[in-house]
Design a protein around this motif. Structure first.
Motif, PDB file in Angstrom:
ATOM      1  N   MET A 141      -7.042  19.009 -42.888  1.00 43.74           N
ATOM      2  CA  MET A 141      -7.319  18.354 -41.613  1.00 43.74           C
ATOM      3  C   MET A 141      -6.046  17.752 -41.023  1.00 43.74           C
ATOM      4  O   MET A 141      -5.782  17.852 -39.821  1.00 43.74           O
ATOM      5  CB  MET A 141      -8.389  17.277 -41.815  1.00 43.74           C
ATOM      6  N   ARG A 142      -5.242  17.114 -41.874  1.00 45.46           N
ATOM      7  CA  ARG A 142      -3.975  16.537 -41.400  1.00 45.46           C
ATOM      8  C   ARG A 142      -3.017  17.622 -40.910  1.00 45.46           C
ATOM      9  O   ARG A 142      -2.365  17.481 -39.872  1.00 45.46           O
ATOM     10  CB  ARG A 142      -3.319  15.744 -42.532  1.00 45.46           C
ATOM     11  N   THR A 143      -2.936  18.711 -41.660  1.00 45.05           N
ATOM     12  CA  THR A 143      -2.018  19.801 -41.296  1.00 45.05           C
ATOM     13  C   THR A 143      -2.406  20.421 -39.960  1.00 45.05           C
ATOM     14  O   THR A 143      -1.560  20.635 -39.081  1.00 45.05           O
ATOM     15  CB  THR A 143      -2.016  20.879 -42.398  1.00 45.05           C
ATOM     16  N   VAL A 144      -3.690  20.720 -39.787  1.00 43.79           N
ATOM     17  CA  VAL A 144      -4.159  21.335 -38.542  1.00 43.79           C
ATOM     18  C   VAL A 144      -4.007  20.355 -37.382  1.00 43.79           C
ATOM     19  O   VAL A 144      -3.614  20.740 -36.277  1.00 43.79           O
ATOM     20  CB  VAL A 144      -5.618  21.800 -38.688  1.00 43.79           C
ATOM     21  N   ASN A 145      -4.283  19.082 -37.619  1.00 38.40           N
ATOM     22  CA  ASN A 145      -4.137  18.084 -36.556  1.00 38.40           C
ATOM     23  C   ASN A 145      -2.699  18.000 -36.082  1.00 38.40           C
ATOM     24  O   ASN A 145      -2.427  17.904 -34.874  1.00 38.40           O
ATOM     25  CB  ASN A 145      -4.607  16.715 -37.058  1.00 38.40           C
ATOM     26  N   ALA A 146      -1.755  18.043 -37.020  1.00 38.51           N
ATOM     27  CA  ALA A 146      -0.341  17.986 -36.647  1.00 38.51           C
ATOM     28  C   ALA A 146       0.068  19.217 -35.842  1.00 38.51           C
ATOM     29  O   ALA A 146       0.935  19.136 -34.960  1.00 38.51           O
ATOM     30  CB  ALA A 146       0.521  17.860 -37.903  1.00 38.51           C
ATOM     31  N   ARG A 147      -0.553  20.346 -36.135  1.00 35.00           N
ATOM     32  CA  ARG A 147      -0.221  21.579 -35.412  1.00 35.00           C
ATOM     33  C   ARG A 147      -0.864  21.614 -34.025  1.00 35.00           C
ATOM     34  O   ARG A 147      -0.232  21.998 -33.042  1.00 35.00           O
ATOM     35  CB  ARG A 147      -0.683  22.779 -36.233  1.00 35.00           C
ATOM     36  N   VAL A 148      -2.122  21.190 -33.949  1.00 32.23           N
ATOM     37  CA  VAL A 148      -2.855  21.281 -32.689  1.00 32.23           C
ATOM     38  C   VAL A 148      -2.506  20.137 -31.751  1.00 32.23           C
ATOM     39  O   VAL A 148      -2.472  20.317 -30.536  1.00 32.23           O
ATOM     40  CB  VAL A 148      -4.376  21.288 -32.975  1.00 32.23           C
ATOM     41  N   ARG A 149      -2.223  18.950 -32.324  1.00 30.89           N
ATOM     42  CA  ARG A 149      -2.000  17.744 -31.524  1.00 30.89           C
ATOM     43  C   ARG A 149      -0.681  17.098 -31.949  1.00 30.89           C
ATOM     44  O   ARG A 149      -0.668  15.957 -32.421  1.00 30.89           O
ATOM     45  CB  ARG A 149      -3.154  16.766 -31.746  1.00 30.89           C
ATOM     46  N   SER A 190      -9.017  20.076 -30.962  1.00 32.81           N
ATOM     47  CA  SER A 190      -8.515  20.238 -29.592  1.00 32.81           C
ATOM     48  C   SER A 190      -9.400  19.525 -28.577  1.00 32.81           C
ATOM     49  O   SER A 190      -8.928  19.108 -27.517  1.00 32.81           O
ATOM     50  CB  SER A 190      -8.430  21.722 -29.232  1.00 32.81           C
ATOM     51  N   GLY A 191     -10.693  19.375 -28.895  1.00 34.13           N
ATOM     52  CA  GLY A 191     -11.605  18.791 -27.926  1.00 34.13           C
ATOM     53  C   GLY A 191     -11.858  17.312 -28.102  1.00 34.13           C
ATOM     54  O   GLY A 191     -12.343  16.647 -27.185  1.00 34.13           O
ATOM     55  N   LEU A 192     -11.551  16.751 -29.286  1.00 34.46           N
ATOM     56  CA  LEU A 192     -11.843  15.342 -29.540  1.00 34.46           C
ATOM     57  C   LEU A 192     -10.822  14.437 -28.852  1.00 34.46           C
ATOM     58  O   LEU A 192      -9.638  14.760 -28.788  1.00 34.46           O
ATOM     59  CB  LEU A 192     -11.835  15.068 -31.045  1.00 34.46           C
ATOM     60  N   ARG A 193     -11.296  13.297 -28.369  1.00 35.94           N
ATOM     61  CA  ARG A 193     -10.416  12.320 -27.717  1.00 35.94           C
ATOM     62  C   ARG A 193      -9.945  11.295 -28.740  1.00 35.94           C
ATOM     63  O   ARG A 193     -10.730  10.788 -29.533  1.00 35.94           O
ATOM     64  CB  ARG A 193     -11.146  11.600 -26.585  1.00 35.94           C
ATOM     65  N   GLU A 194      -8.648  10.987 -28.712  1.00 36.52           N
ATOM     66  CA  GLU A 194      -8.091   9.974 -29.594  1.00 36.52           C
ATOM     67  C   GLU A 194      -8.762   8.628 -29.330  1.00 36.52           C
ATOM     68  O   GLU A 194      -8.898   8.211 -28.191  1.00 36.52           O
ATOM     69  CB  GLU A 194      -6.581   9.849 -29.369  1.00 36.52           C
ATOM     70  N   GLY A 195      -9.189   7.968 -30.391  1.00 36.00           N
ATOM     71  CA  GLY A 195      -9.807   6.661 -30.241  1.00 36.00           C
ATOM     72  C   GLY A 195     -11.290   6.702 -29.952  1.00 36.00           C
ATOM     73  O   GLY A 195     -11.929   5.653 -29.881  1.00 36.00           O
ATOM     74  N   SER A 196     -11.859   7.875 -29.790  1.00 40.46           N
ATOM     75  CA  SER A 196     -13.294   7.983 -29.521  1.00 40.46           C
ATOM     76  C   SER A 196     -14.079   7.722 -30.801  1.00 40.46           C
ATOM     77  O   SER A 196     -13.783   8.300 -31.850  1.00 40.46           O
ATOM     78  CB  SER A 196     -13.623   9.380 -28.987  1.00 40.46           C
ATOM     79  N   PRO A 197     -15.116   6.850 -30.752  1.00 40.23           N
ATOM     80  CA  PRO A 197     -15.948   6.631 -31.950  1.00 40.23           C
ATOM     81  C   PRO A 197     -16.608   7.915 -32.438  1.00 40.23           C
ATOM     82  O   PRO A 197     -16.858   8.066 -33.627  1.00 40.23           O
ATOM     83  CB  PRO A 197     -16.987   5.614 -31.471  1.00 40.23           C
ATOM     84  N   LEU A 198     -16.887   8.827 -31.519  1.00 39.69           N
ATOM     85  CA  LEU A 198     -17.508  10.089 -31.909  1.00 39.69           C
ATOM     86  C   LEU A 198     -16.573  10.903 -32.794  1.00 39.69           C
ATOM     87  O   LEU A 198     -17.021  11.600 -33.709  1.00 39.69           O
ATOM     88  CB  LEU A 198     -17.894  10.896 -30.674  1.00 39.69           C
ATOM     89  N   ALA A 199     -15.273  10.847 -32.534  1.00 47.36           N
ATOM     90  CA  ALA A 199     -14.316  11.683 -33.262  1.00 47.36           C
ATOM     91  C   ALA A 199     -14.388  11.432 -34.768  1.00 47.36           C
ATOM     92  O   ALA A 199     -14.401  12.373 -35.572  1.00 47.36           O
ATOM     93  CB  ALA A 199     -12.901  11.420 -32.746  1.00 47.36           C
ATOM     94  N   GLN A 200     -14.438  10.157 -35.166  1.00 44.85           N
ATOM     95  CA  GLN A 200     -14.505   9.848 -36.589  1.00 44.85           C
ATOM     96  C   GLN A 200     -15.767  10.418 -37.217  1.00 44.85           C
ATOM     97  O   GLN A 200     -15.743  10.960 -38.328  1.00 44.85           O
ATOM     98  CB  GLN A 200     -14.465   8.328 -36.785  1.00 44.85           C
ATOM     99  N   GLN A 209      -2.351  10.423 -36.080  1.00 46.48           N
ATOM    100  CA  GLN A 209      -3.297  10.917 -37.088  1.00 46.48           C
ATOM    101  C   GLN A 209      -4.429   9.925 -37.324  1.00 46.48           C
ATOM    102  O   GLN A 209      -5.205  10.070 -38.263  1.00 46.48           O
ATOM    103  CB  GLN A 209      -2.549  11.132 -38.418  1.00 46.48           C
ATOM    104  N   ASP A 210      -4.537   8.906 -36.457  1.00 52.44           N
ATOM    105  CA  ASP A 210      -5.456   7.797 -36.741  1.00 52.44           C
ATOM    106  C   ASP A 210      -6.883   8.259 -36.966  1.00 52.44           C
ATOM    107  O   ASP A 210      -7.556   7.814 -37.886  1.00 52.44           O
ATOM    108  CB  ASP A 210      -5.429   6.771 -35.591  1.00 52.44           C
ATOM    109  N   MET A 211      -7.392   9.137 -36.099  1.00 52.30           N
ATOM    110  CA  MET A 211      -8.806   9.484 -36.225  1.00 52.30           C
ATOM    111  C   MET A 211      -9.058  10.290 -37.497  1.00 52.30           C
ATOM    112  O   MET A 211     -10.121  10.177 -38.106  1.00 52.30           O
ATOM    113  CB  MET A 211      -9.302  10.231 -34.992  1.00 52.30           C
ATOM    114  N   VAL A 212      -8.088  11.084 -37.932  1.00 52.15           N
ATOM    115  CA  VAL A 212      -8.225  11.786 -39.205  1.00 52.15           C
ATOM    116  C   VAL A 212      -8.202  10.790 -40.354  1.00 52.15           C
ATOM    117  O   VAL A 212      -9.013  10.859 -41.288  1.00 52.15           O
ATOM    118  CB  VAL A 212      -7.104  12.834 -39.367  1.00 52.15           C
ATOM    119  N   SER A 213      -7.290   9.828 -40.292  1.00 52.94           N
ATOM    120  CA  SER A 213      -7.174   8.832 -41.352  1.00 52.94           C
ATOM    121  C   SER A 213      -8.442   7.999 -41.475  1.00 52.94           C
ATOM    122  O   SER A 213      -8.900   7.699 -42.575  1.00 52.94           O
ATOM    123  CB  SER A 213      -5.971   7.921 -41.091  1.00 52.94           C
ATOM    124  N   LEU A 214      -9.019   7.603 -40.341  1.00 52.08           N
ATOM    125  CA  LEU A 214     -10.233   6.787 -40.374  1.00 52.08           C
ATOM    126  C   LEU A 214     -11.398   7.551 -40.993  1.00 52.08           C
ATOM    127  O   LEU A 214     -12.148   7.011 -41.807  1.00 52.08           O
ATOM    128  CB  LEU A 214     -10.588   6.334 -38.952  1.00 52.08           C
TER     129      LEU A 214
END
Length: 326
Positions: A225-233, A197-207, A238-243
């Motif tokens: 991680m993918r399941t929760v990401n789809a629910r929360v966001r 919920s707090g991470l920004r899409e595309g942020s280097p920190l997120a990966q 899903q790019d940052m999860v995939s990376l």
């Protein structure tokens, strides 16, 4: 394990703006109020000898004060699971090293050493019970103590701080949460929800944050991680999860974890191949699944290695088929 703590903490401080937020959040309020509006300037060099104190990671910053002066902020992470009683001496040694570096060959600089405030971040299992100044561990009576001056550091024990008060910035807060709970292993889905919920899409920190969680939290998987990401966001990619998952797989961690759990059996290797293919190419098609099930046990290691680097699922099998034909 220590390397992963280091990588995440360094990533948190790589951006001067984010580092400034963290410094303001954890400095004593009266000192934070004296800082200027400019982001802190990172200074080169580490003063920790990792061969002697491998549990420390450090960063040094210069910040401007509102009155025009300069203050150095020395930020350290202690990633042992319990506080080290030698910390007062270690911190004092680092301060001396910083001042020695400042003076160099110019002895005249000894007349005005820069002030340094050490911030020691801690996320271990037990409370911080170590004195915060070398003065406090010197066996002297009160009369002698009056002749001594403090060399005190600020303890930033993030464990007892409520989650929503870890930082004034959502992304800094999201990066501190995995460090806070790494020795406690809370409900993995609840932790993922709070972090994502707090991470920004595309942020280097997120990966870096998500990679850290895959590496350090055994109950967290790529699928979770993918399941929760789809629910929360649900409205985000899903790019940052995939990376993060791809980096984890490329370095061979998934193979080691899953094969270890499967005790080297064929099913464990098949699970690893499926996970690699799903992370890199999406859901595994039925025809690919069928070919996996037909593969002989002695070919699974080859398939697993190829699944981490092949350009497509077909390339995984083409390599094996070429070997069989030769």
């Amino acid at each position: 394990m220590g390397q992963q703590h280091d990588l995440l903490f360094r990533a948190l401080l790589d951006d001067p703006v984010r580092a400034g937020i963290l410094i303001r959040d954890y400095l004593p309020a009266d000192i934070a109020a004296r800082l200027g509006d400019e982001p802190p300037v990172p200074l080169d060099g580490s003063f920790v000898d990792r061969t002697l104190t491998p549990s420390w990671v450090d960063r040094l910053f210069s910040v401007r004060l509102r009155d025009g002066g300069t203050l150095l902020i020395y930020v350290l992470l202690e990633h042992k699971s319990h506080a080290d009683p030698r910390t007062p001496l270690q911190v004092l040694g680092y301060l001396v090293d910083i001042w020695e570096s400042f003076v160099g060959d110019d002895a005249s600089r000894m007349r005005r050493l820069p002030p340094i405030v050490p911030l020691v971040f801690y996320h271990g299992r037990g409370p911080w019970t170590v004195p915060t100044s070398v003065i406090d561990v010197i066996g002297a009576d009160e009369g002698l103590r009056d002749l001594l001056r403090d060399f005190r550091y600020v303890v930033c024990n993030i464990v007892p701080i409520p989650d929503d008060q870890l930082s004034s910035d959502p992304e800094v807060r999201a990066a501190l949460l995995p460090l806070k709970y790494v020795y406690r292993q809370p409900d993995p889905e609840m932790l993922l929800e709070a972090v994502l919920s707090g991470l920004r899409e595309g942020s280097p920190l997120a990966q870096k944050v998500l990679y850290y969680m895959l590496e350090m939290y055994p109950r967290i998987s790529v699928d979770m991680m993918r399941t929760v990401n789809a629910r929360v966001r649900p409205d985000r990619e899903q790019d940052m999860v995939s990376l993060a998952a791809q980096q984890w797989l490329d370095e061979g961690h998934a193979k080691g974890v899953i094969e270890g759990k499967a005790e080297g059996r064929a099913e464990g290797k098949l699970d690893s191949i499926r996970l690699a293919l799903e992370t890199r190419f999406g859901l595994v098609p039925p025809e690919v699944e069928a070919r996996l099930l037909q593969a002989s046990p002695d070919r699974l290691d080859t398939l697993l290695r190829r699944s981490l680097t092949a350009a497509s699922p077909d390339d995984v099998f083409a390599d094996v088929e070429r070997r069989q034909d030769s």
